[in-house]
Write a protein that holds these residues in place. Structure first.
Motif, PDB file in Angstrom:
ATOM      1  N   THR A 142       4.169 -12.188   6.818  1.00 23.49           N
ATOM      2  CA  THR A 142       3.764 -11.597   5.545  1.00 23.49           C
ATOM      3  C   THR A 142       3.720 -10.082   5.699  1.00 23.49           C
ATOM      4  O   THR A 142       3.399  -9.555   6.761  1.00 23.49           O
ATOM      5  CB  THR A 142       2.386 -12.103   5.075  1.00 23.49           C
ATOM      6  OG1 THR A 142       1.424 -11.837   6.087  1.00 23.49           O
ATOM      7  CG2 THR A 142       2.423 -13.576   4.758  1.00 23.49           C
ATOM      8  N   LEU A 143       4.053  -9.408   4.621  1.00 29.15           N
ATOM      9  CA  LEU A 143       4.068  -7.949   4.566  1.00 29.15           C
ATOM     10  C   LEU A 143       3.204  -7.513   3.391  1.00 29.15           C
ATOM     11  O   LEU A 143       3.164  -8.201   2.361  1.00 29.15           O
ATOM     12  CB  LEU A 143       5.506  -7.456   4.361  1.00 29.15           C
ATOM     13  CG  LEU A 143       6.554  -8.006   5.330  1.00 29.15           C
ATOM     14  CD1 LEU A 143       7.950  -7.575   4.898  1.00 29.15           C
ATOM     15  CD2 LEU A 143       6.261  -7.554   6.740  1.00 29.15           C
ATOM     16  N   ALA A 144       2.531  -6.379   3.536  1.00 29.65           N
ATOM     17  CA  ALA A 144       1.698  -5.903   2.433  1.00 29.65           C
ATOM     18  C   ALA A 144       1.602  -4.386   2.449  1.00 29.65           C
ATOM     19  O   ALA A 144       1.185  -3.796   3.447  1.00 29.65           O
ATOM     20  CB  ALA A 144       0.295  -6.507   2.505  1.00 29.65           C
TER      21      ALA A 144
ATOM     22  N   ALA B  32      -4.433  -2.071  -3.582  1.00 31.73           N
ATOM     23  CA  ALA B  32      -4.611  -3.516  -3.695  1.00 31.73           C
ATOM     24  C   ALA B  32      -3.638  -4.226  -2.754  1.00 31.73           C
ATOM     25  O   ALA B  32      -2.458  -3.912  -2.736  1.00 31.73           O
ATOM     26  CB  ALA B  32      -4.351  -3.967  -5.132  1.00 31.73           C
ATOM     27  N   ALA B  33      -4.160  -5.141  -1.976  1.00 36.76           N
ATOM     28  CA  ALA B  33      -3.317  -5.897  -1.049  1.00 36.76           C
ATOM     29  C   ALA B  33      -2.694  -7.088  -1.757  1.00 36.76           C
ATOM     30  O   ALA B  33      -3.388  -7.867  -2.397  1.00 36.76           O
ATOM     31  CB  ALA B  33      -4.137  -6.377   0.143  1.00 36.76           C
TER      32      ALA B  33
ATOM     33  N   VAL C  88       7.910 -11.022  17.893  1.00 37.41           N
ATOM     34  CA  VAL C  88       8.211 -10.840  16.469  1.00 37.41           C
ATOM     35  C   VAL C  88       6.949 -10.437  15.727  1.00 37.41           C
ATOM     36  O   VAL C  88       5.827 -10.683  16.172  1.00 37.41           O
ATOM     37  CB  VAL C  88       8.798 -12.126  15.831  1.00 37.41           C
ATOM     38  CG1 VAL C  88      10.172 -12.456  16.407  1.00 37.41           C
ATOM     39  CG2 VAL C  88       7.842 -13.306  15.990  1.00 37.41           C
ATOM     40  N   ILE C  89       7.141  -9.841  14.575  1.00 37.88           N
ATOM     41  CA  ILE C  89       6.029  -9.426  13.722  1.00 37.88           C
ATOM     42  C   ILE C  89       5.562 -10.631  12.899  1.00 37.88           C
ATOM     43  O   ILE C  89       6.362 -11.244  12.191  1.00 37.88           O
ATOM     44  CB  ILE C  89       6.462  -8.277  12.796  1.00 37.88           C
ATOM     45  CG1 ILE C  89       6.819  -7.047  13.634  1.00 37.88           C
ATOM     46  CG2 ILE C  89       5.370  -7.959  11.772  1.00 37.88           C
ATOM     47  CD1 ILE C  89       7.522  -5.943  12.866  1.00 37.88           C
ATOM     48  N   LEU C  90       4.284 -10.950  13.016  1.00 36.15           N
ATOM     49  CA  LEU C  90       3.694 -12.033  12.227  1.00 36.15           C
ATOM     50  C   LEU C  90       3.155 -11.496  10.905  1.00 36.15           C
ATOM     51  O   LEU C  90       3.248 -12.153   9.877  1.00 36.15           O
ATOM     52  CB  LEU C  90       2.584 -12.722  13.016  1.00 36.15           C
ATOM     53  CG  LEU C  90       1.900 -13.887  12.331  1.00 36.15           C
ATOM     54  CD1 LEU C  90       2.894 -15.015  12.049  1.00 36.15           C
ATOM     55  CD2 LEU C  90       0.747 -14.396  13.176  1.00 36.15           C
ATOM     56  N   SER C  91       2.606 -10.290  10.943  1.00 34.41           N
ATOM     57  CA  SER C  91       2.150  -9.649   9.716  1.00 34.41           C
ATOM     58  C   SER C  91       2.197  -8.141   9.906  1.00 34.41           C
ATOM     59  O   SER C  91       2.029  -7.643  11.011  1.00 34.41           O
ATOM     60  CB  SER C  91       0.735 -10.098   9.332  1.00 34.41           C
ATOM     61  OG  SER C  91      -0.196  -9.641  10.292  1.00 34.41           O
ATOM     62  N   ALA C  92       2.439  -7.461   8.809  1.00 33.97           N
ATOM     63  CA  ALA C  92       2.437  -5.996   8.823  1.00 33.97           C
ATOM     64  C   ALA C  92       1.843  -5.504   7.516  1.00 33.97           C
ATOM     65  O   ALA C  92       2.175  -6.009   6.444  1.00 33.97           O
ATOM     66  CB  ALA C  92       3.852  -5.447   8.998  1.00 33.97           C
ATOM     67  N   ILE C  93       0.942  -4.546   7.640  1.00 32.42           N
ATOM     68  CA  ILE C  93       0.366  -3.888   6.472  1.00 32.42           C
ATOM     69  C   ILE C  93       0.544  -2.393   6.658  1.00 32.42           C
ATOM     70  O   ILE C  93       0.572  -1.896   7.784  1.00 32.42           O
ATOM     71  CB  ILE C  93      -1.123  -4.242   6.266  1.00 32.42           C
ATOM     72  CG1 ILE C  93      -1.945  -3.898   7.509  1.00 32.42           C
ATOM     73  CG2 ILE C  93      -1.288  -5.703   5.907  1.00 32.42           C
ATOM     74  CD1 ILE C  93      -3.430  -4.075   7.350  1.00 32.42           C
TER      75      ILE C  93
END
Length: 145
Positions: free
Chosen positions: A45-47, A53-54, A125-130
């Motif tokens: 997931t990316l945000a 606001a996320a 690998v990237i699991l999440s990035a904000i």
């Protein structure tokens, strides 16, 4: 960094710059979505938090949105380059703080990405990035650059 080899660290450190390079485009170069996807876990997931606001989204939704902005001319060029980073890792998990300079339609801005990175099927690998960008009274402190 316990349980992390020099090769692991090299692979972790290469992820954000590779992701940034893949997402960029201009009149001569299209984005490299295959490389972008390869940097991410299939369920990543990316945000962006620039609006305050996320709204986490899957990688494919991000790719579709960026392609639409490119196709409509809302974004005529886009690039990101890492300017600093900090990594903490243990075993099969890592956290990366990556400061960047982005250029969109000729306008430069700075921001910071925080990425959760995991070893998945033998590769990092990237699991999440904000990420968030400077602006509206937000300036990146010198300690993060």
């Amino acid at each position: 960094m316990s349980g992390i080899t020099d090769t692991d660290l090299d692979d972790i450190l290469a992820l954000c710059p590779r992701l940034y390079a893949a997402v960029g485009w201009n009149a001569e170069k299209a984005p490299d979505w295959d490389t972008f996807r390869a940097c991410c876990h299939p369920d990543a997931t990316l945000a962006a938090l620039s609006s305050g606001a996320a709204s986490p989204i899957p990688v494919e939704t991000f790719v579709t949105s960026m392609n639409e902005q490119r196709a409509t001319g809302a974004l005529t060029d886009f690039s990101e380059v890492e300017i600093a980073r900090h990594v903490e890792a243990f075993g099969n998990v890592a956290g990366v703080r990556s400061s960047f300079i982005a250029e969109m339609n000729g306008e430069k801005r700075r921001g910071i990405t925080f990425a959760h990175i995991i070893r998945h099927e033998g590769r990092w690998v990237i699991l999440s990035a904000i990420w968030d960008n400077e602006g509206d009274g937000k300036t990146i402190p010198a300690s993060l650059i």
